[in-house]
Design a protein around this motif. Structure first.
Motif, PDB file in Angstrom:
ATOM      1  N   VAL A 224     -15.620  17.655   8.357  1.00 16.37           N
ATOM      2  CA  VAL A 224     -17.014  17.165   7.805  1.00 16.37           C
ATOM      3  C   VAL A 224     -17.736  16.051   8.892  1.00 16.37           C
ATOM      4  O   VAL A 224     -17.406  15.816   9.889  1.00 16.37           O
ATOM      5  N   GLY A 225     -18.948  15.533   8.377  1.00 15.52           N
ATOM      6  CA  GLY A 225     -19.567  14.474   8.876  1.00 15.52           C
ATOM      7  C   GLY A 225     -20.327  14.908  10.337  1.00 15.52           C
ATOM      8  O   GLY A 225     -20.747  16.178  10.384  1.00 15.52           O
ATOM      9  N   ASN A 229     -22.682  18.118  11.037  1.00 17.47           N
ATOM     10  CA  ASN A 229     -23.947  17.791  10.367  1.00 17.47           C
ATOM     11  C   ASN A 229     -25.230  17.874  11.364  1.00 17.47           C
ATOM     12  O   ASN A 229     -26.385  18.076  11.015  1.00 17.47           O
ATOM     13  N   THR A 311     -22.676  16.564   4.184  1.00 13.96           N
ATOM     14  CA  THR A 311     -22.650  16.991   5.401  1.00 13.96           C
ATOM     15  C   THR A 311     -23.770  18.299   5.675  1.00 13.96           C
ATOM     16  O   THR A 311     -24.478  18.640   6.605  1.00 13.96           O
ATOM     17  N   ARG A 315     -27.156  18.384   7.740  1.00 13.51           N
ATOM     18  CA  ARG A 315     -27.271  19.754   8.523  1.00 13.51           C
ATOM     19  C   ARG A 315     -28.694  20.368   8.288  1.00 13.51           C
ATOM     20  O   ARG A 315     -29.228  20.852   9.342  1.00 13.51           O
ATOM     21  N   TYR A 351     -23.619   7.051   8.872  1.00 18.03           N
ATOM     22  CA  TYR A 351     -24.267   7.705   7.892  1.00 18.03           C
ATOM     23  C   TYR A 351     -25.516   6.819   7.542  1.00 18.03           C
ATOM     24  O   TYR A 351     -26.571   7.701   7.244  1.00 18.03           O
TER      25      TYR A 351
END
Length: 500
Positions: A224-225, A229, A311, A315, A351
């Motif tokens: 993820v992350g 994204n 994520t 994206r 983030y």
């Protein structure tokens, strides 16, 4: 990388590839429609500590792995999800005029080879070769809704495929006429995550999932992350989410117990290629470790499923407007260079920085971004089952903005907005609402210097900034960057490109 996904970064397969698939004919007739992991479909078992694979990884010259035998898996105690039922939940909002149209006609409309928009409007160009690791025939189809002023444009968000940004991607980059915009674009092209970077992370994820499933057989490991994204760089860490079950997990007790077992696994059986596994007892506990083969640092959490959902929200923002990714990357690099991009030291995490950029682009007099959660609530439903999260946004079209500002002007405007215009004392940054809103009165928001709303669970993503000294440092850097850029119009004055 994302269990149950088709590969990473290419547009949807045209119908002829779907029709050639033998996916269902090769499955046992009595096999329930359960989740299929990315590893089980395209990655054969391997050992990261082997010398042969190590050399291949480091050089990037390994071959495509063949498909292996498919095995059904489920999330913990959750019963298998029926694909027809899932499709019904998405198709319930379909326009009535679509109900009587044959499926093959719909596919021709979407994938028409005679239409320029079939390729031009994709976020990345259609590559010449495809690896059909997960046939599109089993994909969940989200409603085809269109943004204002962009009717007929379909699918700007690339589905998950083998490579995140296949070459050539230059056709999707914004024009850069002034010197500052050219510098931003050059930095983006030099520093953005490459396919080989992502492949290394995915190989580590697949191997770790195989080992962890020996302890937790029903678990899934998600990458993820920033790795997925669209905002990753060549030096980005890897973020992993270990999903034991879809029900919430107590992060103070159960998650720590699970992570203790994972840490023990890493420090014993996997110690030949995993180094420095460390359990961090934060609000969301993690195990930090380094993969010796790829030289990538990873953070692994348990059941922090919000990270999976956001994520794919990020994206989508990354690909619906081609100025977003270059702007986010240069601001992340700037913040890191000035040491205000480290939550462990009381400053902003990446983030929060991304959400700050998205919020700024949403609040311009002529917005460059919409609120995706408002415009497409069915695609970002916080109750959607995890195996559908990556597929739902795939039909969202590009956002057509009347704002023609250059990358350079937008960068200067970002610093001005947060240095002079945003009211830090009374306002909260909300990407969900696409505007600045009044701070809530809850305990999480009291005595906080920066308030950035998490789009799904409403928590404060910038809660690490709890000291006035650190807040003043962040505001000071924003103000100085605005003054210098406004005067010199040279990226080097705030971010020495040679140092980066």
């Amino acid at each position: 990388m994302f269990p149950n996904s088709s590969n990473l970064g290419r547009p949807p397969f045209p119908p002829k590839y779907q029709q050639q698939s033998t996916f269902f004919t090769e499955l046992p007739l009595n096999m329930p429609p359960t989740l299929l992991s990315h590893q089980q479909i395209v990655v054969r078992p391997f050992h990261l500590h082997s010398a042969v694979l190590s050399g291949a990884l480091l050089s990037g010259n390994y071959e495509t792995t063949p498909a292996v035998t498919l095995q059904p898996v489920t999330y913990g105690s959750v019963s298998p999800v029926s694909t027809p039922d899932a499709l019904t939940s998405f198709q319930g909002r379909k326009r009535r005029s679509q109900e009587s149209v044959p499926d093959d006609a719909k596919r021709r409309r979407i994938h028409s080879h005679d239409s320029d928009t079939a390729v031009v409007n994709q976020a990345v160009p259609l590559p010449k070769e495809h690896r059909l690791s997960f046939p599109a025939s089993v994909s969940v189809q989200s409603p085809m809704v269109h943004a204002s002023g962009s009717s007929g444009l379909i699918g700007c968000v690339p589905p998950l495929q083998d490579t995140l940004f296949p070459d050539p991607t230059e056709t999707r980059l914004p024009a850069a006429k002034d010197e500052l915009s050219k510098q931003i674009l050059e930095l983006f092209q030099a520093c953005r995550q490459q396919a080989i970077d992502l492949d290394r992370k995915e190989l580590c994820r697949a191997e770790l999932q195989r080992e962890i499933q020996l302890i937790f057989p029903q678990s899934r490991l998600f990458l993820v992350g920033s790795s997925l994204n669209g905002f990753g760089t060549r030096t980005s860490d890897g973020d992993l989410c270990l999903v034991i079950k879809e029900e919430p997990v107590n992060q103070k007790t159960e998650a720590r117990r699970i992570l203790s077992l994972v840490q023990k696994l890493f420090s014993t059986k996997l110690s030949s290629y995993i180094e420095r596994p460390q359990l961090i007892r934060a609000k969301v506990p993690i195990v930090k470790f380094r993969d010796k083969v790829s030289n990538v640092d990873f953070d692994l959490n348990v059941n922090n499923v919000i990270g999976i959902r956001n994520t794919f929200l990020l994206r989508t923002y990354a690909f619906i407007e081609n100025r977003v990714r270059p702007l986010v990357l240069v601001i992340k690099k700037w913040a890191s260079f000035h040491e205000i991009n480290d939550a462990s030291r009381g400053t902003l995490n990446s983030y929060s920085l991304v959400l700050m950029v998205l919020h700024y682009l949403q609040t311009l007099p002529e917005p460059i971004l919409p609120s995706l959660q408002k415009n497409y609530p069915e695609c970002f439903d916080p109750t959607m089952q995890l195996q559908f999260v990556h597929q739902a946004p795939r039909t969202i079209p590009p956002y057509v903005s009347k704002n023609g500002s250059s990358l350079g002007d937008l960068l200067i405007g970002f610093f001005k907005y947060y240095a002079r215009e945003f009211d830090w004392s009374h306002q909260m940054i909300s990407v969900r609402e696409a505007k600045a809103i009044a701070r809530p009165d809850g305990i999480e928001w009291r005595n906080k210097f920066i308030c950035v709303e998490e789009p799904f669970d409403g928590t404060n993503t910038a809660r690490a900034v709890h000291e006035k000294q650190k807040f003043d440092m962040i505001r000071g850097e924003l103000a100085q960057a605005w003054r210098l850029l406004q005067e010199k119009k040279d990226l080097n004055c705030i971010l020495p490109l040679k140092a980066v």
